[in-house]
Design a protein around this motif. Structure first.
Motif, PDB file in Angstrom:
ATOM      1  N   UNK A  36       0.848  -1.201   0.000  1.00  0.00           N
ATOM      2  CA  UNK A  36       0.000   0.000   0.000  1.00  0.00           C
ATOM      3  C   UNK A  36       0.885   1.253   0.000  1.00  0.00           C
ATOM      4  N   UNK A  37       1.955   1.216   0.774  1.00  0.00           N
ATOM      5  CA  UNK A  37       2.902   2.328   0.839  1.00  0.00           C
ATOM      6  C   UNK A  37       3.540   2.584  -0.532  1.00  0.00           C
ATOM      7  N   UNK A  38       3.945   1.500  -1.178  1.00  0.00           N
ATOM      8  CA  UNK A  38       4.583   1.593  -2.506  1.00  0.00           C
ATOM      9  C   UNK A  38       3.631   2.230  -3.530  1.00  0.00           C
ATOM     10  N   UNK A  39       2.375   1.782  -3.511  1.00  0.00           N
ATOM     11  CA  UNK A  39       1.387   2.311  -4.464  1.00  0.00           C
ATOM     12  C   UNK A  39       0.975   3.744  -4.096  1.00  0.00           C
ATOM     13  N   UNK A  40       0.937   4.028  -2.798  1.00  0.00           N
ATOM     14  CA  UNK A  40       0.636   5.391  -2.352  1.00  0.00           C
ATOM     15  C   UNK A  40       1.685   6.376  -2.848  1.00  0.00           C
ATOM     16  N   UNK A  41       2.947   5.945  -2.804  1.00  0.00           N
ATOM     17  CA  UNK A  41       4.069   6.773  -3.277  1.00  0.00           C
ATOM     18  C   UNK A  41       3.879   7.142  -4.754  1.00  0.00           C
ATOM     19  N   UNK A  79      -1.411   5.871   5.914  1.00  0.00           N
ATOM     20  CA  UNK A  79      -1.895   6.596   7.088  1.00  0.00           C
ATOM     21  C   UNK A  79      -2.765   5.648   7.908  1.00  0.00           C
ATOM     22  N   UNK A  80      -2.218   5.135   9.020  1.00  0.00           N
ATOM     23  CA  UNK A  80      -2.990   4.206   9.852  1.00  0.00           C
ATOM     24  C   UNK A  80      -3.950   5.029  10.716  1.00  0.00           C
ATOM     25  N   UNK A  81      -5.252   4.835  10.441  1.00  0.00           N
ATOM     26  CA  UNK A  81      -6.286   5.673  11.068  1.00  0.00           C
ATOM     27  C   UNK A  81      -6.939   5.007  12.282  1.00  0.00           C
ATOM     28  N   UNK A  82      -6.803   3.665  12.378  1.00  0.00           N
ATOM     29  CA  UNK A  82      -7.488   2.988  13.473  1.00  0.00           C
ATOM     30  C   UNK A  82      -7.495   1.479  13.298  1.00  0.00           C
ATOM     31  N   UNK A  83      -8.477   0.843  13.942  1.00  0.00           N
ATOM     32  CA  UNK A  83      -8.577  -0.619  13.943  1.00  0.00           C
ATOM     33  C   UNK A  83      -9.933  -1.061  13.404  1.00  0.00           C
ATOM     34  N   UNK A  84      -9.962  -2.281  12.903  1.00  0.00           N
ATOM     35  CA  UNK A  84     -11.210  -2.905  12.454  1.00  0.00           C
ATOM     36  C   UNK A  84     -11.261  -4.334  12.984  1.00  0.00           C
ATOM     37  N   UNK A  85     -12.458  -4.774  13.365  1.00  0.00           N
ATOM     38  CA  UNK A  85     -12.605  -6.162  13.793  1.00  0.00           C
ATOM     39  C   UNK A  85     -14.023  -6.657  13.586  1.00  0.00           C
ATOM     40  N   UNK A  86     -14.144  -7.974  13.395  1.00  0.00           N
ATOM     41  CA  UNK A  86     -15.456  -8.599  13.216  1.00  0.00           C
ATOM     42  C   UNK A  86     -15.697  -9.594  14.339  1.00  0.00           C
ATOM     43  N   UNK A  87     -16.848  -9.479  14.975  1.00  0.00           N
ATOM     44  CA  UNK A  87     -17.186 -10.393  16.067  1.00  0.00           C
ATOM     45  C   UNK A  87     -17.559 -11.769  15.517  1.00  0.00           C
ATOM     46  N   UNK A  88     -17.540 -12.747  16.399  1.00  0.00           N
ATOM     47  CA  UNK A  88     -17.973 -14.097  16.039  1.00  0.00           C
ATOM     48  C   UNK A  88     -19.420 -14.059  15.541  1.00  0.00           C
ATOM     49  N   UNK A  89     -19.703 -14.861  14.524  1.00  0.00           N
ATOM     50  CA  UNK A  89     -21.078 -14.951  13.997  1.00  0.00           C
ATOM     51  C   UNK A  89     -21.867 -15.876  14.925  1.00  0.00           C
ATOM     52  N   UNK A  90     -22.548 -15.273  15.878  1.00  0.00           N
ATOM     53  CA  UNK A  90     -23.252 -16.048  16.911  1.00  0.00           C
ATOM     54  C   UNK A  90     -24.458 -15.256  17.412  1.00  0.00           C
ATOM     55  N   UNK A  91     -25.413 -15.968  18.012  1.00  0.00           N
ATOM     56  CA  UNK A  91     -26.559 -15.282  18.640  1.00  0.00           C
ATOM     57  C   UNK A  91     -26.246 -14.872  20.078  1.00  0.00           C
ATOM     58  N   UNK A  92     -25.081 -15.274  20.558  1.00  0.00           N
ATOM     59  CA  UNK A  92     -24.699 -14.976  21.935  1.00  0.00           C
ATOM     60  C   UNK A  92     -24.241 -13.520  22.048  1.00  0.00           C
ATOM     61  N   UNK A  93     -25.167 -12.663  22.490  1.00  0.00           N
ATOM     62  CA  UNK A  93     -24.872 -11.226  22.511  1.00  0.00           C
ATOM     63  C   UNK A  93     -23.799 -10.863  23.528  1.00  0.00           C
ATOM     64  N   UNK A  94     -23.727 -11.634  24.605  1.00  0.00           N
ATOM     65  CA  UNK A  94     -22.686 -11.362  25.616  1.00  0.00           C
ATOM     66  C   UNK A  94     -21.297 -11.593  25.027  1.00  0.00           C
TER      67      UNK A  94
END
Length: 219
Positions: A97-102, A146-161
């Motif tokens: 990504x850095x190489x292409x950004x350049x 430019x690192x702006x933050x984080x991303x994550x995906x929760x487990x695919x489950x009905x368990x809301x806790x």
């Protein structure tokens, strides 16, 4: 419910400080334009070719987010215009990504993907790998990312806790990392099925597709 009505309903539920990414993958341009004419400007795609085709045809004030797993050899096709890459999961990908950004004289905005789910199928860094990455001299040399933050995906489950616990853990990691990377401002977590929990646990960006555009047709 029409796309316009769905969008209106969701926007009422989302606080002003949370960015709505309308996940438009597999959807025709007519659907995206209906959302566009109702004020939506941020769209998420998971295939580079599809996103590039839409970018070429559609209004230029749209922000295109790459939300799918990204292969290094595809970065060059979107480096000129992509507004945010959500799923960066290796130093090798960051270097590309850095190489292409350049080449395009821009710092490409990215989120580091963290593996928070209990499923093996999800990509991303764990907490230890993330800390190793940001202390790596190679990482510190990347001027066109430019690192702006984080991303994550929760487990695919009905368990809301469980979902809540996974989002809470990611937010904890996000707050910790701000000590080393004070520029971090985006915490992308939450999709159609769990975005309300994600927002309660500190998400600043949600990725919503089927609740806006209806069920997806993969044929």
């Amino acid at each position: 419910m029409s796309i316009a009505e769905n969008l209106k309903t969701i926007k009422k539920e989302i606080p002003e400080n949370v960015t709505l990414v309308a996940v438009s993958k597999t959807k025709p341009m007519s659907d995206i334009m209906e959302a566009y004419h109702n004020g939506q400007r941020v769209f998420g795609e998971n295939k580079v070719q599809e996103m590039t085709e839409k970018w070429e045809e559609m209004p230029k004030d749209i922000e295109w987010h790459m939300i799918g797993h990204l292969q290094r050899n595809k970065v060059k096709y979107m480096a000129a215009f992509v507004a945010l890459i959500h799923g960066v999961d290796s130093l090798k990908l960051l270097k590309e990504i850095d190489k292409q950004g350049k080449k395009h004289n821009r710092a490409i905005p990215c989120l580091l993907q963290v593996h928070i789910a209990e499923e093996d199928t999800k990509f991303g860094f764990d907490a230890h790998e993330l800390k190793e990455l940001i202390n790596d001299p190679e990482f510190k040399k990347l001027d066109n990312v430019s690192v702006e933050g984080l991303m994550g995906m929760a487990t695919f489950t009905d368990n809301q806790e469980q979902i809540r616990r996974e989002f809470k853990n990611l937010n904890g990691l996000f707050q910790d990392l701000k000590n080393s990377l004070p520029q971090l401002s985006v915490l992308s977590m939450g999709m159609s099925g769990d975005y309300t929990i994600a927002i309660e646990e500190g998400s600043t960006m949600v990725r919503i597709g089927s609740s806006i555009f209806g069920k997806r047709n993969y044929n």
